[in-house]
Design a protein around this motif. Sequence first.
Motif, PDB file in Angstrom:
ATOM      1  N   ASN A   1       0.997  -1.235  -0.044  1.00 35.91           N
ATOM      2  CA  ASN A   1       0.127  -0.091   0.172  1.00 35.91           C
ATOM      3  C   ASN A   1       0.814   1.190  -0.018  1.00 35.91           C
ATOM      4  N   GLY A   2       2.109   1.037   0.241  1.00 35.47           N
ATOM      5  CA  GLY A   2       3.040   2.198   0.515  1.00 35.47           C
ATOM      6  C   GLY A   2       3.696   2.316   1.681  1.00 35.47           C
ATOM      7  N   THR A   3       4.104   3.744   2.013  1.00 32.01           N
ATOM      8  CA  THR A   3       4.973   4.170   3.412  1.00 32.01           C
ATOM      9  C   THR A   3       4.076   4.479   4.109  1.00 32.01           C
ATOM     10  N   TYR A   4       4.223   4.394   5.524  1.00 30.65           N
ATOM     11  CA  TYR A   4       3.239   4.665   6.444  1.00 30.65           C
ATOM     12  C   TYR A   4       4.607   5.171   7.508  1.00 30.65           C
TER      13      TYR A   4
ATOM     14  N   ASP B   1       9.350   4.776   0.168  1.00 30.59           N
ATOM     15  CA  ASP B   1       8.994   6.070  -0.454  1.00 30.59           C
ATOM     16  C   ASP B   1       8.618   7.239   0.397  1.00 30.59           C
TER      17      ASP B   1
ATOM     18  N   PRO C   1       6.201   9.253   2.484  1.00 31.10           N
ATOM     19  CA  PRO C   1       5.182   8.529   3.369  1.00 31.10           C
ATOM     20  C   PRO C   1       3.662   8.879   2.634  1.00 31.10           C
ATOM     21  N   LYS C   2       2.941   7.863   2.453  1.00 31.90           N
ATOM     22  CA  LYS C   2       1.528   8.193   2.211  1.00 31.90           C
ATOM     23  C   LYS C   2       0.596   8.979   3.447  1.00 31.90           C
ATOM     24  N   PHE C   3       0.888   8.353   4.630  1.00 31.24           N
ATOM     25  CA  PHE C   3       0.368   8.811   5.864  1.00 31.24           C
ATOM     26  C   PHE C   3       1.755   8.927   6.764  1.00 31.24           C
TER      27      PHE C   3
ATOM     28  N   GLY D   1       3.516  15.682  -0.069  1.00 27.22           N
ATOM     29  CA  GLY D   1       2.246  15.050  -0.300  1.00 27.22           C
ATOM     30  C   GLY D   1       1.808  13.962   0.910  1.00 27.22           C
ATOM     31  N   SER D   2       2.683  13.985   1.825  1.00 24.43           N
ATOM     32  CA  SER D   2       2.431  13.036   2.986  1.00 24.43           C
ATOM     33  C   SER D   2       1.001  13.427   3.628  1.00 24.43           C
TER      34      SER D   2
ATOM     35  N   TRP E   1      -3.490  -1.327   6.453  1.00 22.41           N
ATOM     36  CA  TRP E   1      -2.507  -0.790   5.661  1.00 22.41           C
ATOM     37  C   TRP E   1      -1.325  -1.991   5.670  1.00 22.41           C
TER      38      TRP E   1
END
Length: 300
Positions: free
Chosen positions: A59-62, A85, A87-89, A110-111, A157
């Motif tokens: 799901n990406g980086t948290y 990358d 962090p999305k959150f 964009g976090s 996540w």
Amino acid sequence: MIKRFLQATSLCLLTQAGMVMADNHERFKDVKIASAQVSEGLYMLTGAGGNMAVSIGKNGTYLVDDQFAPLSERILTAIKDLGGDVPKFLLNTHWHGDHTGGNENFGKQGSIIVAHDNVRERMSSNQFIKAFNRKVEPAPEAALPVITFGEGVNFHWNGDVLRVRHQPNAHTDTDSFVQFKAANVIHTGDLYFAGMYPFIDASSGGSITGVIAAADQILEVADVNTKIIPGHGKLSNKAELAEYRDMLKLVESRISKMIAEGKTRLQIVEAKPTADLDEKWGGGFMKPDKWVSIVYDGLN
């Protein structure tokens, strides 16, 4: 090694207290961001400030907490080295600058910044940390959480459920801890300072009573195999957190009794109510006399 750890801890806590400005690049020029795997796809990051956690997966980086603005590039490099990358959150466990100082940098990339309601409230207004006679100016808009919650929030996540729960009037009135359920890992924020007396920010609504209650809540959801990432200090576990909680209860009991007897702050400090505990717990930034007076402020 122990000396370097204590020096790093002192720097972390000094900065947390606002005694070192986040934009003082010279102060951070030699800081390195280190990573340690805690579970599959989950890492503990350390540098100068509160311990971070990063989850990397499909799901990406948290990211949990982000230390100081001058370290943001180095933190992101460390994350990319682990396969992540931007962090999305980005979750803030509370409002102090050694946990939120990188918010603006990550927010501009964009976090999505998430925190308890009180984190946004305190970061967006003038604050004063009485224990260190320090004013804290409002953070810029880009640094503020854009999603806030009351009692808690869940993230589904990277194949896990991240349960974030608010703990009122503990280290501050803004604290949350996050449980990575499948990984069996908990990031406590500054509800837990492993192996040392904690800083309790009474001017931000904190008290030792609340920290004890928070430790009890964390202990309820932990088991013997749970890995615990504290706000400061080394990777820990349930047994060590229980020992910390018991120390806090003993200190609370002693100082509450002295307050009930009508003793003043100075009298209580001079009585050395933690003398038998200081060798084990007094090696961090919070030295015994200062620690006792901070506990007094939160109880009186």
